[in-house]
Design an enzyme around this catalytic site. Structure first.
Site, PDB file in Angstrom:
ATOM      1  N   SER A   1     -31.618  -4.435  32.842  1.00 51.39           N
ATOM      2  CA  SER A   1     -32.578  -3.398  33.208  1.00 51.39           C
ATOM      3  C   SER A   1     -31.923  -2.013  33.228  1.00 51.39           C
ATOM      4  CB  SER A   1     -33.179  -3.711  34.575  1.00 51.39           C
ATOM      5  OG  SER A   1     -32.150  -3.742  35.531  1.00 51.39           O
TER       6      SER A   1
ATOM      7  N   CYS B   1     -37.559  -7.550  25.861  1.00 47.10           N
ATOM      8  CA  CYS B   1     -37.304  -6.104  25.843  1.00 47.10           C
ATOM      9  C   CYS B   1     -37.966  -5.452  24.645  1.00 47.10           C
ATOM     10  CB  CYS B   1     -35.814  -5.838  25.805  1.00 47.10           C
ATOM     11  SG  CYS B   1     -35.089  -6.360  24.268  1.00 47.10           S
TER      12      CYS B   1
ATOM     13  N   LYS C   1     -20.597 -13.292  31.873  1.00 46.92           N
ATOM     14  CA  LYS C   1     -21.275 -13.481  33.166  1.00 46.92           C
ATOM     15  C   LYS C   1     -22.767 -13.508  32.859  1.00 46.92           C
ATOM     16  CE  LYS C   1     -23.428 -11.949  36.141  1.00 46.92           C
ATOM     17  NZ  LYS C   1     -24.784 -12.486  36.501  1.00 46.92           N
TER      18      LYS C   1
ATOM     19  N   GLU D   1     -41.669  -0.316  33.692  1.00 46.90           N
ATOM     20  CA  GLU D   1     -41.515  -1.481  32.818  1.00 46.90           C
ATOM     21  C   GLU D   1     -41.999  -2.686  33.618  1.00 46.90           C
ATOM     22  OE1 GLU D   1     -37.557  -3.033  32.033  1.00 46.90           O
ATOM     23  OE2 GLU D   1     -38.182  -3.712  30.051  1.00 46.90           O
TER      24      GLU D   1
ATOM     25  N   GLU E   1     -27.995 -15.214  36.603  1.00 42.43           N
ATOM     26  CA  GLU E   1     -27.955 -16.287  37.606  1.00 42.43           C
ATOM     27  C   GLU E   1     -29.268 -17.063  37.655  1.00 42.43           C
ATOM     28  OE1 GLU E   1     -27.873 -13.050  37.858  1.00 42.43           O
ATOM     29  OE2 GLU E   1     -28.279 -12.309  39.880  1.00 42.43           O
TER      30      GLU E   1
ATOM     31  N   PHE F   1     -31.729 -12.412  32.077  1.00 43.81           N
ATOM     32  CA  PHE F   1     -32.349 -13.747  32.125  1.00 43.81           C
ATOM     33  C   PHE F   1     -33.246 -14.023  30.932  1.00 43.81           C
ATOM     34  CE2 PHE F   1     -36.050 -11.410  33.683  1.00 43.81           C
ATOM     35  CZ  PHE F   1     -37.084 -12.139  33.126  1.00 43.81           C
TER      36      PHE F   1
END
Ligand code: NAD
Length: 504
Positions: free
Chosen positions: A233, A288, A180, A389, A183, A156
């Site tokens: 992740s 990240c 993909k 994290e 969402e 995301f």
């Protein structure tokens, strides 16, 4: 989280060059994190819908692989032009569903476009190698050919940039792609895909299916998917890599991070504090490559923490579409709760909470997913705030007695994505860049995201698979090598010889 009176956008898949309504009957809400209101209705693809997209990609790929490099670059140049024209619109879509501020969203689009620009140079990047006369009248040529159908699964936090790390280069190499996206914020990604068709990309070469684990699992196991590019992740990256490899696919899976910024006593402390605040709290820490740990080497700890705190307290937090905002909300209410929980927990575990942003609310946006910035000092590796994290605006400061102690701390982290050193000492910086265990190192650069011509990727639990993304590694990942050995015989050659061919 009210939806009354608001138009809900019906989001669609993009299969075979056109929009496709979701037919699974499964939908998920997309929200605006600044208001908490539902703004979109996302279809979650069924196995059948994923199969349709993969079939479209597999059919299109056979023709696309035969297309000339001239044709591919024409499409990519046109695509770059369209992205340039639509960058504001894409940035608005990012802000509306992710929450990051407009300047940050525009920056993400620009960094993604770098990879489209790289892909425009594909004739140069795909040049093979030739050796002539390796033996009498024998030439050898190495070429690289497409892998086939590539699946891309994206997170995301960069709904435009991370997909653009993948599909432009994959397509330039002659593959077809099934994407993909996350969402949580799918609309910017969907716009990128539509624009590729508008740029003249053949139907089926780039498909988009929205969905959750059902769609991902089908992509990881589908017999016609040849390669998987994943960013997300650590637990999911590991799962994706293991599942896809078990199904015979090549995989690159970029994962989570805990990036350390080492500050030596000789550093310019104002510059270091500016860098730490920008890199820790930019995009609300949902990067990240965010700096989440500052390692302050004695004796500058108190001074550095003071300067970071002063800057942190003055940050302007608000909706991403307001010019005055420097930091927007977090992506979901659940994520906000989780991020905020680390601050009292760290206090209980013995950290000093220098700045506590957990109670921060934005007037008029009480239903938005805002949290203020937090600064934790004297953090130790056994604390949860250090070990996990957090992926939010919580910066930990760890004190170290020496460079060696700081290095040991960084190298014992399970992650190794990015890291940085702040110093005026060239020798110390050089030592650090050779000794530190991380894939990307900044010297007085807090977020060392490589340019498109170099590759992006981490070490240890920040990467599963061996290929980094884009740059030379991207080309290698999206192609297979083939070596052709040719002899044009002389009339005098001939005769049966069962010995192993030797070069003479
Ligand atoms: P995530 O792992 O939750 O989701 C990533 C993708 O995996 C999404 O498309 C999601 O739909 C899918 N997914 C989620 N759960 C799944 C499951 N159980 N089975 C199959 N698929 C599943 O990550 P996120 O929260 O969207 O993104 C944030 C994470 O991504 C952070 O850990 C961040 O460090 C990481 N990240 C890493 C890089 C990098 O380059 N190393 C870049 C950006 C983000």
């Amino acid at each position: 989280m009210g939806t009354e009176g608001m138009a809900i956008q019906h989001i669609r898949h993009w299969i075979d060059g056109k929009a496709a309504e979701g037919t699974s009957g499964e939908f998920q809400a997309v929200t605006n994190p600044a208001t908490g209101a539902q703004t979109g209705r996302l279809p979650l693809a069924s196995v059948d819908e994923v199969d349709t997209a993969v079939a479209s990609a597999a059919g299109a790929q056979r023709e696309w692989a035969k297309s000339s490099l001239a044709k591919r670059t024409q499409v990519l140049f046109k695509y770059r032009e369209l992205l340039d024209r639509h960058r504001e619109e894409i940035a608005e879509l990012i802000t509306a569903e992710h929450g990051k501020v407009r300047s940050d969203a525009l920056g993400e689009v620009a960094r993604g476009m770098e990879i489209v620009e790289l892909a425009c140079g594909i004739p140069q990047l795909l040049k093979g190698e030739t050796s002539t006369e390796v033996s009498s009248r024998v030439d050898v040529e190495s070429i690289r050919q497409p892998v086939g159908v590539v699946a891309g699964i994206t997170p995301f936090n960069f709904p435009a940039m991370v997909p653009m790390w993948m599909f432009p280069l994959a397509i330039a190499c002659g593959n077809a792609f099934v994407l993909k996206p996350s969402e949580k914020d799918p609309s910017a990604t969907a716009r990128l895909v539509e624009l590729a068709t508008e740029a003249g990309l053949a139907d089926g070469v780039l498909n988009l299916v929205h969905g959750d684990k059902v769609a991902v699992d089908r992509l990881l196991t589908h017999p016609d998917v040849d390669a998987v590019s994943f960013v997300g992740s650590t637990p999911i990256a590991q799962y994706v890599q293991q599942t896809a490899v078990a199904h015979g696919k090549r995989v690159q899976a970029l994962a989570g991070a805990k990036n350390h910024m080492l500050v030596l006593p000789d550093a310019d402390l104002d510059q270091a504090a500016d860098a730490a605040v920008s890199a820790a709290y930019g995009s609300a820490g949902e990067r990240c490559m965010a700096v989440s740990v500052v390692v302050a080497v004695d004796p500058i700890g108190d001074e550095l923490v003071g300067r970071i705190a002063e800057r942190a307290r003055n940050l302007r937090i608000g909706p991403g579409d307001q010019e005055s905002s420097e930091m927007g909300p977090l992506v979901t209410a659940e994520h906000r709760e989780k991020v905020a929980s680390y601050v009292p927990q760290a206090r209980e575990q013995g950290a000093e909470v220098v700045v506590d942003g957990t109670g921060y609310r934005v007037p008029g946006h009480e239903d938005g997913f805002f949290v203020g910035v937090s600064l934790l000092d004297k953090v130790t590796p056994d604390m949860d705030a250090y070990a996990d994290e957090i992926f939010g605006p919580v910066l930990c400061v760890v004190r170290a007695g020496s460079y060696e102690q700081a290095l040991e701390l960084i190298n014992s982290s399970r992650w190794g994505n990015g890291t940085a050193i702040f110093t005026r000492d060239g020798g110390a910086a050089r030592r650090f860049q050779l000794e530190v265990e991380a894939g990307m190192v900044g010297v007085n650069v807090p977020i060392p995201v490589p340019v498109g011509t170099h590759s992006f990727g981490g070490w240890k639990d920040s990467l599963f698979g061996e290929h980094h993304m884009y740059g030379t590694d991207g080309i290698r990942f999206y192609t297979r090598g083939k070596v052709i050995t040719t002899r044009w015989p002389d009339p005098s050659d001939g005769g049966v010889d069962l010995g192993f061919p030797q070069n003479t």
